[in-house]
Design a protein around this motif. Sequence first.
Motif, PDB file in Angstrom:
ATOM      1  N   GLU A  79       0.692  -1.082  -0.100  1.00 23.12           N
ATOM      2  CA  GLU A  79      -0.088   0.012   0.011  1.00 23.12           C
ATOM      3  C   GLU A  79       0.848   1.269   0.117  1.00 23.12           C
ATOM      4  OE1 GLU A  79       0.627  -0.904   4.349  1.00 23.12           O
ATOM      5  OE2 GLU A  79       0.463  -2.003   2.485  1.00 23.12           O
ATOM      6  N   ARG A  80       2.109   1.130  -0.058  1.00 25.70           N
ATOM      7  CA  ARG A  80       3.060   2.275   0.192  1.00 25.70           C
ATOM      8  C   ARG A  80       3.815   2.425  -1.258  1.00 25.70           C
ATOM      9  NH1 ARG A  80       1.267   5.354   3.772  1.00 25.70           N
ATOM     10  NH2 ARG A  80       3.403   6.419   3.898  1.00 25.70           N
ATOM     11  N   ALA A  81       3.544   1.473  -2.120  1.00 25.56           N
ATOM     12  CA  ALA A  81       4.112   1.232  -3.402  1.00 25.56           C
ATOM     13  C   ALA A  81       4.401   2.585  -4.180  1.00 25.56           C
ATOM     14  CB  ALA A  81       3.462   0.246  -4.318  1.00 25.56           C
ATOM     15  N   GLY A 134      11.337   1.756   9.179  1.00 19.92           N
ATOM     16  CA  GLY A 134      11.099   0.312   8.851  1.00 19.92           C
ATOM     17  C   GLY A 134      10.777  -0.136   7.441  1.00 19.92           C
ATOM     18  N   GLU A 135       9.753   0.752   6.631  1.00 14.22           N
ATOM     19  CA  GLU A 135       9.171   0.694   5.488  1.00 14.22           C
ATOM     20  C   GLU A 135      10.275   0.765   4.605  1.00 14.22           C
ATOM     21  OE1 GLU A 135       4.672   2.074   6.217  1.00 14.22           O
ATOM     22  OE2 GLU A 135       6.096   3.586   5.840  1.00 14.22           O
ATOM     23  N   GLN A 136      11.215   1.916   4.835  1.00 11.74           N
ATOM     24  CA  GLN A 136      12.272   2.100   3.620  1.00 11.74           C
ATOM     25  C   GLN A 136      13.347   0.780   3.541  1.00 11.74           C
ATOM     26  OE1 GLN A 136      13.947   5.526   5.661  1.00 11.74           O
ATOM     27  NE2 GLN A 136      12.749   7.040   4.560  1.00 11.74           N
ATOM     28  N   ALA A 152      11.168   9.286   1.210  1.00  8.34           N
ATOM     29  CA  ALA A 152      11.008  10.108   2.051  1.00  8.34           C
ATOM     30  C   ALA A 152       9.470  10.223   2.740  1.00  8.34           C
ATOM     31  CB  ALA A 152      11.276  11.643   1.792  1.00  8.34           C
ATOM     32  N   GLU A 153       8.695   9.592   2.245  1.00  7.54           N
ATOM     33  CA  GLU A 153       7.170   9.569   2.887  1.00  7.54           C
ATOM     34  C   GLU A 153       7.014   8.215   3.499  1.00  7.54           C
ATOM     35  OE1 GLU A 153       5.254  11.913  -1.082  1.00  7.54           O
ATOM     36  OE2 GLU A 153       5.181   9.759  -0.897  1.00  7.54           O
ATOM     37  N   LEU A 154       8.204   7.453   3.640  1.00 10.03           N
ATOM     38  CA  LEU A 154       8.109   6.090   4.380  1.00 10.03           C
ATOM     39  C   LEU A 154       8.577   6.201   5.785  1.00 10.03           C
ATOM     40  CD1 LEU A 154       9.061   3.717   1.463  1.00 10.03           C
ATOM     41  CD2 LEU A 154       6.539   4.573   2.177  1.00 10.03           C
TER      42      LEU A 154
HETATM   43  P1  ADP Z   1       7.601   4.072  12.543  1.00  9.81           P
HETATM   44  O1  ADP Z   1       7.201   4.433  13.797  1.00  9.81           O
HETATM   45  O2  ADP Z   1       7.412   2.670  11.740  1.00  9.81           O
HETATM   46  O3  ADP Z   1       9.067   4.680  11.965  1.00  9.81           O
HETATM   47  P2  ADP Z   1       6.214   6.612  11.505  1.00  9.81           P
HETATM   48  O4  ADP Z   1       5.507   7.140  12.630  1.00  9.81           O
HETATM   49  O5  ADP Z   1       7.496   7.251  11.169  1.00  9.81           O
HETATM   50  O6  ADP Z   1       6.549   5.116  11.604  1.00  9.81           O
HETATM   51  O7  ADP Z   1       5.128   6.720  10.232  1.00  9.81           O
HETATM   52  C1  ADP Z   1       4.080   5.909  10.587  1.00  9.81           C
HETATM   53  C2  ADP Z   1       3.310   6.054   9.226  1.00  9.81           C
HETATM   54  O8  ADP Z   1       3.297   7.033   8.388  1.00  9.81           O
HETATM   55  C3  ADP Z   1       4.184   4.919   8.334  1.00  9.81           C
HETATM   56  O9  ADP Z   1       3.140   4.158   7.444  1.00  9.81           O
HETATM   57  C4  ADP Z   1       4.624   5.895   7.364  1.00  9.81           C
HETATM   58  O10 ADP Z   1       4.792   5.320   5.962  1.00  9.81           O
HETATM   59  C5  ADP Z   1       3.955   7.371   7.336  1.00  9.81           C
HETATM   60  N1  ADP Z   1       4.717   8.311   6.936  1.00  9.81           N
HETATM   61  C6  ADP Z   1       5.642   8.644   7.840  1.00  9.81           C
HETATM   62  N2  ADP Z   1       6.374   9.821   7.226  1.00  9.81           N
HETATM   63  C7  ADP Z   1       5.495  10.428   6.083  1.00  9.81           C
HETATM   64  C8  ADP Z   1       5.592  11.490   5.264  1.00  9.81           C
HETATM   65  N3  ADP Z   1       6.440  12.483   5.488  1.00  9.81           N
HETATM   66  N4  ADP Z   1       4.632  11.280   4.211  1.00  9.81           N
HETATM   67  C9  ADP Z   1       3.780  10.406   4.244  1.00  9.81           C
HETATM   68  N5  ADP Z   1       3.431   9.243   5.040  1.00  9.81           N
HETATM   69  C10 ADP Z   1       4.603   9.242   6.173  1.00  9.81           C
END
Ligand code: ADP
Length: 226
Positions: free
Chosen positions: A136-138, A148-150, A143-145
Motif C-alpha cells: 500500500e506504500r508502493a 522500517g518501511e524504507q 521520504a514519505e516512508l
Molecule cells: P515508524 O514509527 O514505524 O517509524 P512513522 O511514525 O514514521 O513509523 O510513520 C507511520 C506511518 O506514517 C507509516 O505508514 C509511514 O509510511 C507514514 N509516514 C511517515 N512519514 C511520512 C511522510 N512524510 N509522508 C507520508 N507518510 C509518512
Amino acid sequence: DVTLRLNGLTKTYLKGTPGEVQVLRGADLELRAGEAVALVAPSGAGKSTLLHIAGLLDTPDVGTLEIAGQDATGKGDRTRTAIRRRDVGFVYQFHHLLPEFSALENVALPQLANGVAERAAEARAMDLLSRVGVAERARHRPAELSGGEQQRVAFCRALANSPRILLADEPTGNLDPGTSDQVFDALMSLVKDTGLSALIATHNLDLAARMDRVIRLEGGMLRPAE
Ligand code: ADP
Ligand code: ADP
C-alpha cells in the motif's frame, strides 16, 4: 548445493607501511542454498571487508571464491560485474533508495537495467513489496516512508533480480528495537520464500540466534560461534 564458497581468503591493507593491518588471515566459508547465516564480529574486525570480497566489490590478496557454482577468483572487472549483477544482492544499514522514485520504481529499476520489460518488472516489484507488507506504500517516495518501511523496500530492491546470495551489513542497525524485530522477520521470510542464501552481519545477538547458524569473524578467520 553451495551458493557461496570462500577458501583461504587473506587481506592486508597498507602492506609494508606503518599502518599495515592484516584483516583476513585465511577465512573459509560455505553457504548452502536457503540458509541464513549470521556474521558476528567486533567493530573493526573486518566484516565489511569480508562482505565486499564475497560480493565481488573488493578482491582478496590470496584465496579463492565461487558464487553460484562459478569460480570468480582472479576474474576481470567485466566478469565480476556480470556475476555480481546476476547473483548478488546487497543491503546496508541505510536504505540508499533513490529519492526521486517511488518504492515500486526503486524495486523495478534494477530489473529494467537487466533487460526485464517494464510491466513484468513492476509486477515482480509489487509482489515483493506485498510479501513484506508495504504494497500500500508502493507509490510513495522514500521520504514519505517510515524507517522500517524504507528498509523493507531496500530488501525488495536487493532481491529484485533474484540473486542467489544476499549480503547484508547491519540491515536493521538503524531502526529502533521494536521495529528492528519486525523488519528482520520480514527479511527472514523473504529469504525463506526465495531459497537464496543470506550472510547477515549484525551486532544484535538476539537476531543472530534466530538465523540458521552463527559465524564469528575473529583474528581474521571465520569460526562457528558457541
Ligand atoms: P515508524 O514509527 O514505524 O517509524 P512513522 O511514525 O514514521 O513509523 O510513520 C507511520 C506511518 O506514517 C507509516 O505508514 C509511514 O509510511 C507514514 N509516514 C511517515 N512519514 C511520512 C511522510 N512524510 N509522508 C507520508 N507518510 C509518512
Ligand atoms: P568492520 O566492518 O568489521 O568494522 P572493516 O572491514 O571495515 O571492519 O575494517 C577492518 C579493518 O581494516 C579496520 O582496522 C579498518 O580500519 C581497516 N580498513 C578497512 N578498509 C581499509 C582501507 N581501505 N584502507 C586501510 N585500512 C582499512
